[in-house]
Design an enzyme around this catalytic site. Structure first.
Site, PDB file in Angstrom:
ATOM      1  N   LYS A  44      13.878   3.949  -1.325  1.00 42.42           N
ATOM      2  CA  LYS A  44      13.274   4.722  -0.241  1.00 42.42           C
ATOM      3  C   LYS A  44      13.816   6.143  -0.114  1.00 42.42           C
ATOM      4  CE  LYS A  44      10.467   1.683   1.541  1.00 42.42           C
ATOM      5  NZ  LYS A  44       9.136   2.007   2.028  1.00 42.42           N
TER       6      LYS A  44
HETATM    7  N1  PMP Z   1      11.520  -3.955  -0.418  1.00 42.74           N
HETATM    8  C1  PMP Z   1      12.262  -3.434   0.559  1.00 42.74           C
HETATM    9  C2  PMP Z   1      13.624  -3.978   0.765  1.00 42.74           C
HETATM   10  C3  PMP Z   1      11.750  -2.408   1.361  1.00 42.74           C
HETATM   11  O1  PMP Z   1      12.508  -1.872   2.337  1.00 42.74           O
HETATM   12  C4  PMP Z   1      10.431  -1.957   1.147  1.00 42.74           C
HETATM   13  C5  PMP Z   1       9.846  -0.914   2.061  1.00 42.74           C
HETATM   14  N2  PMP Z   1       9.273  -1.463   3.232  1.00 42.74           N
HETATM   15  C6  PMP Z   1       9.673  -2.550   0.134  1.00 42.74           C
HETATM   16  C7  PMP Z   1      10.259  -3.536  -0.643  1.00 42.74           C
HETATM   17  C8  PMP Z   1       8.240  -2.161  -0.130  1.00 42.74           C
HETATM   18  O2  PMP Z   1       8.099  -0.879  -0.683  1.00 42.74           O
HETATM   19  P1  PMP Z   1       6.860   0.020  -0.293  1.00 42.74           P
HETATM   20  O3  PMP Z   1       6.991   0.324   1.172  1.00 42.74           O
HETATM   21  O4  PMP Z   1       6.954   1.238  -1.130  1.00 42.74           O
HETATM   22  O5  PMP Z   1       5.611  -0.761  -0.559  1.00 42.74           O
END
Ligand code: PMP
Length: 326
Positions: A44
């Protein structure tokens, strides 16, 4: 001398690691894009910088401003690092199912943390979606990030994560498997990869209690698909603008128990100390094994670090209480 100007300069260029044990039953080469090497220990960080830089460029975020976001923790961590470096205030709004470690970590990097109930509808004024929007309206000189619908999120992965994966596999990648929450990772990486080679298949990992799989297969937003679940980071009860369903070939759903058990197996069998969604991703990949053949190169992306889950997934008592340990 070889140094970064500040901590933000260390974001990206994460390693790719071969899976050796957990995926033995699959003939293909399985590689993990290992995102915990980012300074905030998750993928992130990439989108946090991009969202803030684009908001600055468009004049939506002004000097001395307050950044407000509803976040499961990792986006908050990324945003907090950028906020510190660039001199903004940070407020994170979390739902109460998020691990205590995530809340403590956010406070450690100077963020204010507001906790909201999980089991309320998104439109309920107590939900973390509604609370973050309200705080943004009430706070002068503030900017509401909205990672779900802010397309700088997808763009970050289109510009950095996708090209890195393409380069690290010498363009040999055949399948990309990844958990879906806001959709930024799958949509950005998926779009970039398919532009390089339209034959690459992109699979999303979803949870039971989330709307993605059914919506992708039928075009129906089915409220019956929505119920509380334990897995952190993936699945949604809304359709974020960042999920580009057109570039996704399919979804598979992983149970809360499997996600937890496989997160622990990653640590014990591969030495990969990762978060809850990594277990879901690798179990989902195993569920898809009939799609892979010997010469395939399958890349799975692991979003975050195990340290955020020591009170839950890596705690035997919690696992037993949940009925996940036999
Ligand atoms: N895994 C974790 C631990 C996350 O924090 C996130 C973000 N919500 C995701 C997967 C999913 O990624 P994205 O938001 O880019 O779809």
């Amino acid at each position: 001398m070889d140094y970064a100007e500040n901590i933000l300069g260390t974001i990206g260029n994460t390693p790719m690691v071969k899976m050796n044990k957990l995926t033995r039953e699959i003939d293909a080469l399985v590689l993990a894009k290992y995102e915990t090497f980012n300074p905030g220990n998750s993928v992130k960080d990439r989108m946090a910088v991009k969202m803030i830089e684009e908001a600055e460029a468009e004049g939506r975020l002004k000097p001395g401003g307050t950044i407000i976001e509803g976040t499961s923790g990792n986006t908050g961590m990324g945003l907090a690092l950028v906020a510190i470096t660039k001199g903004y205030k940070m407020v994170c709004v979390l739902s109460d199912k998020q691990s205590k470690e995530k809340m403590d970590i956010l406070r450690a990097v100077g963020s204010e943390v507001v906790v909201c109930p999980t089991d309320v509808a998104p439109e309920d004024p107590r939900s973390y979606y509604s609370t973050s929007k309200r705080l943004a309206e009430e706070t002068p000189n503030s900017w509401y990030v909205n990672q779900y619908d802010n397309l700088s999120n997808t763009k970050a992965h289109y510009e950095s994560t996708g090209p890195e994966i393409w380069k690290q596999t010498d363009g040999k990648i055949t399948h990309f498997v990844v958990g879906v929450g806001t959709g930024g990772t799958i949509s950005g990486v998926g779009k970039y990869l398919k532009e390089q080679n339209p034959n690459i298949k992109v699979w999303g990992i979803d949870t039971y209690g989330s709307v993605f799989k059914k919506y992708h297969e039928t075009g129906i937003f089915d409220k019956n698909e929505i119920y509380p679940y334990v897995t952190e980071g993936i699945g949604e009860d809304i359709l974020p603008k960042n999920v580009n369903f057109d570039i996704i070939d399919g979804f598979t759903k992983v149970t809360d128990k499997d996600a937890a058990v496989y997160t622990r197996r990653l640590a014990r069998e591969e030495g990969m100390f990762l978060g809850n969604s990594a277990g879901a991703a690798i179990k989902g990949l195993l569920q898809l094994k009939e799609h892979f053949t010997k010469d395939d190169v399958v890349v799975v992306l692991f979003h975050d670090h195990g340290s955020r889950y020591v009170g839950k997934i890596y705690n035997d008592e919690w696992m037993r209480k949940m009925g996940y340990l036999e």
